[in-house]
Write a protein that holds these residues in place. Structure first.
Motif, PDB file in Angstrom:
ATOM      1  N   CYS A   1      11.468  11.737  -3.167  1.00  0.00           N
ATOM      2  CA  CYS A   1      10.524  10.631  -2.894  1.00  0.00           C
ATOM      3  C   CYS A   1       9.655  10.284  -4.098  1.00  0.00           C
ATOM      4  O   CYS A   1       8.695   9.521  -3.958  1.00  0.00           O
ATOM      5  CB  CYS A   1       9.644  10.987  -1.701  1.00  0.00           C
TER       6      CYS A   1
ATOM      7  N   ARG B   1      -4.406   1.930   0.267  1.00  0.00           N
ATOM      8  CA  ARG B   1      -4.348   2.042  -1.206  1.00  0.00           C
ATOM      9  C   ARG B   1      -5.545   1.295  -1.778  1.00  0.00           C
ATOM     10  O   ARG B   1      -5.975   0.289  -1.188  1.00  0.00           O
ATOM     11  CB  ARG B   1      -3.042   1.408  -1.694  1.00  0.00           C
TER      12      ARG B   1
ATOM     13  N   SER C   1       0.805  -1.219   0.000  1.00  0.00           N
ATOM     14  CA  SER C   1       0.000   0.000   0.000  1.00  0.00           C
ATOM     15  C   SER C   1       0.840   1.272   0.000  1.00  0.00           C
ATOM     16  O   SER C   1       0.294   2.370   0.079  1.00  0.00           O
ATOM     17  CB  SER C   1      -0.921   0.001   1.225  1.00  0.00           C
TER      18      SER C   1
ATOM     19  N   MET D   1      13.104   7.007  -6.530  1.00  0.00           N
ATOM     20  CA  MET D   1      13.261   5.855  -5.628  1.00  0.00           C
ATOM     21  C   MET D   1      13.540   4.572  -6.416  1.00  0.00           C
ATOM     22  O   MET D   1      14.276   3.708  -5.980  1.00  0.00           O
ATOM     23  CB  MET D   1      12.028   5.696  -4.723  1.00  0.00           C
TER      24      MET D   1
ATOM     25  N   THR E   1       6.977   1.394   1.934  1.00  0.00           N
ATOM     26  CA  THR E   1       8.370   1.804   1.709  1.00  0.00           C
ATOM     27  C   THR E   1       8.438   3.302   1.402  1.00  0.00           C
ATOM     28  O   THR E   1       9.323   4.015   1.871  1.00  0.00           O
ATOM     29  CB  THR E   1       8.936   1.014   0.511  1.00  0.00           C
TER      30      THR E   1
HETATM   31  P1  A3P Z   1       3.511  -1.400  -7.478  1.00  0.00           P
HETATM   32  O1  A3P Z   1       3.816  -2.846  -7.303  1.00  0.00           O
HETATM   33  O2  A3P Z   1       2.097  -1.150  -7.914  1.00  0.00           O
HETATM   34  O3  A3P Z   1       4.490  -0.698  -8.345  1.00  0.00           O
HETATM   35  P2  A3P Z   1       4.894  -1.545  -0.076  1.00  0.00           P
HETATM   36  O4  A3P Z   1       6.094  -0.714   0.171  1.00  0.00           O
HETATM   37  O5  A3P Z   1       3.789  -1.327   0.890  1.00  0.00           O
HETATM   38  O6  A3P Z   1       5.254  -2.979  -0.250  1.00  0.00           O
HETATM   39  O7  A3P Z   1       4.266  -1.052  -1.469  1.00  0.00           O
HETATM   40  C1  A3P Z   1       4.936  -1.265  -2.685  1.00  0.00           C
HETATM   41  C2  A3P Z   1       4.190  -0.517  -3.764  1.00  0.00           C
HETATM   42  O8  A3P Z   1       4.401   0.905  -3.562  1.00  0.00           O
HETATM   43  C3  A3P Z   1       4.729  -0.858  -5.145  1.00  0.00           C
HETATM   44  O9  A3P Z   1       3.617  -0.712  -6.034  1.00  0.00           O
HETATM   45  C4  A3P Z   1       5.763   0.250  -5.328  1.00  0.00           C
HETATM   46  O10 A3P Z   1       6.131   0.472  -6.670  1.00  0.00           O
HETATM   47  C5  A3P Z   1       4.978   1.438  -4.748  1.00  0.00           C
HETATM   48  N1  A3P Z   1       5.856   2.573  -4.437  1.00  0.00           N
HETATM   49  C6  A3P Z   1       6.998   2.569  -3.736  1.00  0.00           C
HETATM   50  N2  A3P Z   1       7.555   3.797  -3.730  1.00  0.00           N
HETATM   51  C7  A3P Z   1       6.722   4.599  -4.444  1.00  0.00           C
HETATM   52  C8  A3P Z   1       6.758   5.984  -4.813  1.00  0.00           C
HETATM   53  N3  A3P Z   1       7.769   6.769  -4.467  1.00  0.00           N
HETATM   54  N4  A3P Z   1       5.725   6.472  -5.525  1.00  0.00           N
HETATM   55  C9  A3P Z   1       4.696   5.668  -5.883  1.00  0.00           C
HETATM   56  N5  A3P Z   1       4.624   4.343  -5.596  1.00  0.00           N
HETATM   57  C10 A3P Z   1       5.625   3.824  -4.881  1.00  0.00           C
END
Ligand code: A3P
Length: 287
Positions: A223, A126, A43, A228, A46
């Motif tokens: 960010c 999300r 969601s 990232m 990270t």
């Molecule tokens: P997707 O797999 O749809 O790309 P978590 O950290 O909770 O596991 O979530 C991972 C999801 O957050 C992934 O989604 C990842 O790409 C997305 N994500 C991580 N950093 C992001 C950022 N800076 N902006 C938008 N989405 C991000």
């Protein structure tokens, strides 16, 4: 060979969520000056963890680059490969204020004191269709999670709430119902995606950690998904087979449209209606 998950108290847990961890959560000591980040997997954990860490460093993005995300994100839920001590044991020894990132427990397994003490709690939600797709790829690439034979088989498990971490609906509804508590900030991934600057300001005000004059733009840039994604630290290579799917995959709103069939979408909308009826919790499924 992937390890097996199992059901404890009606919720599926990954192999790495040991019985000792579930037991320890019952008495884990929460501190009033803690900062907690709680999410359903995939969601934006990270992403939000990175923002909180930057805010904690006075928005000095050079400083943050020196910190390995693996060292600061205390996943209480799992015993990670190579860890010699449970995260709750390490965390209990940390000085205040502690930033406790990335906890995915459903309410019945989270530290009980999270209902009686008042630390600052971020909850990031999300839309469930994009969570489903992101989690599907996470299952494929994660060496410790089950791989599903097909999207259809996986979709049914997500629909049934039969994945590690349990039902998306249960967890999101629980935190939505707590959203008005003074110490809880309920954020939505889609809002962050639409206007990251405003989300960061809101987070800074909630924490009482101000953004130095003129720094906001730099933090937003740092960010962004593109920035990232370029950073190898965010791909958690030990646990993820990035040749199958990178951790930083697409980072967008609406990718679900490439996976949900028309009938799956109809069934899911109906389920959402049933589960969330009267809650007032809505999401944007495209921007
Ligand atoms: P997707 O797999 O749809 O790309 P978590 O950290 O909770 O596991 O979530 C991972 C999801 O957050 C992934 O989604 C990842 O790409 C997305 N994500 C991580 N950093 C992001 C950022 N800076 N902006 C938008 N989405 C991000």
């Amino acid at each position: 060979m992937k390890e097996c998950d199992r059901i404890v108290d009606g919720i599926r847990h990954p192999w790495a969520t040991k019985d000792e961890i579930l037991e320890a959560m019952k008495t884990f000591e929460v501190r009033e000056d803690d900062v907690w980040l709680i999410t359903y997997r995939k969601s934006g954990t990270t992403w939000t963890a990175q923002i909180i860490t930057i805010l904690s460093c006075g928005c000095d993005v050079r400083k943050i680059d020196e910190i390995d995300p693996k060292d600061r994100v205390s996943f209480l839920d799992v015993l990670k490969q190579g860890m010699t001590e449970f995260a709750h044991v390490t965390t209990a020894k940390k000085p205040s204020p502690r930033i406790i990132m990335g906890t995915h427990f459903q309410s019945r397994h989270m530290p009980r004191e999270l209902t009686t003490k008042k630390p600052k709690i971020f909850y990031v939600a999300r839309n469930p269709k994009d969570v489903a797709v992101s989690f599907y790829y996470f299952h494929k690439s994660n060496k410790l999670l089950k791989t599903f034979e097909s999207w259809d088989e996986y979709f049914q498990a997500f629909y049934d709430g039969d994945l590690v971490g349990g039902s998306w609906f249960d967890m999101n509804l629980y935190w939505w119902n707590r959203r008005n508590e003074d110490n809880v900030l309920f954020l939505k991934y889609e809002d962050m995606k639409e206007d990251l600057g405003s989300a960061i300001v809101k987070m800074s005000e909630f924490l009482g950690w101000p953004i130095p004059e003129g720094k906001l733009e730099e933090v937003v840039k740092h960010c962004s998904f593109g920035n990232m994604k370029k950073n190898p630290k965010f791909n958690y290579r030990e646990m993820i087979d990035i040749s199958v799917s990178p951790f930083m995959r697409k980072g967008m709103v609406g990718d679900w449209k490439n996976y949900f069939t028309v009938s799956q979408n109809e069934a899911f909308d109906k389920l959402y209606e049933e589960k969330m009826q009267g809650s007032g919790l809505t999401f944007r499924f495209e921007l």
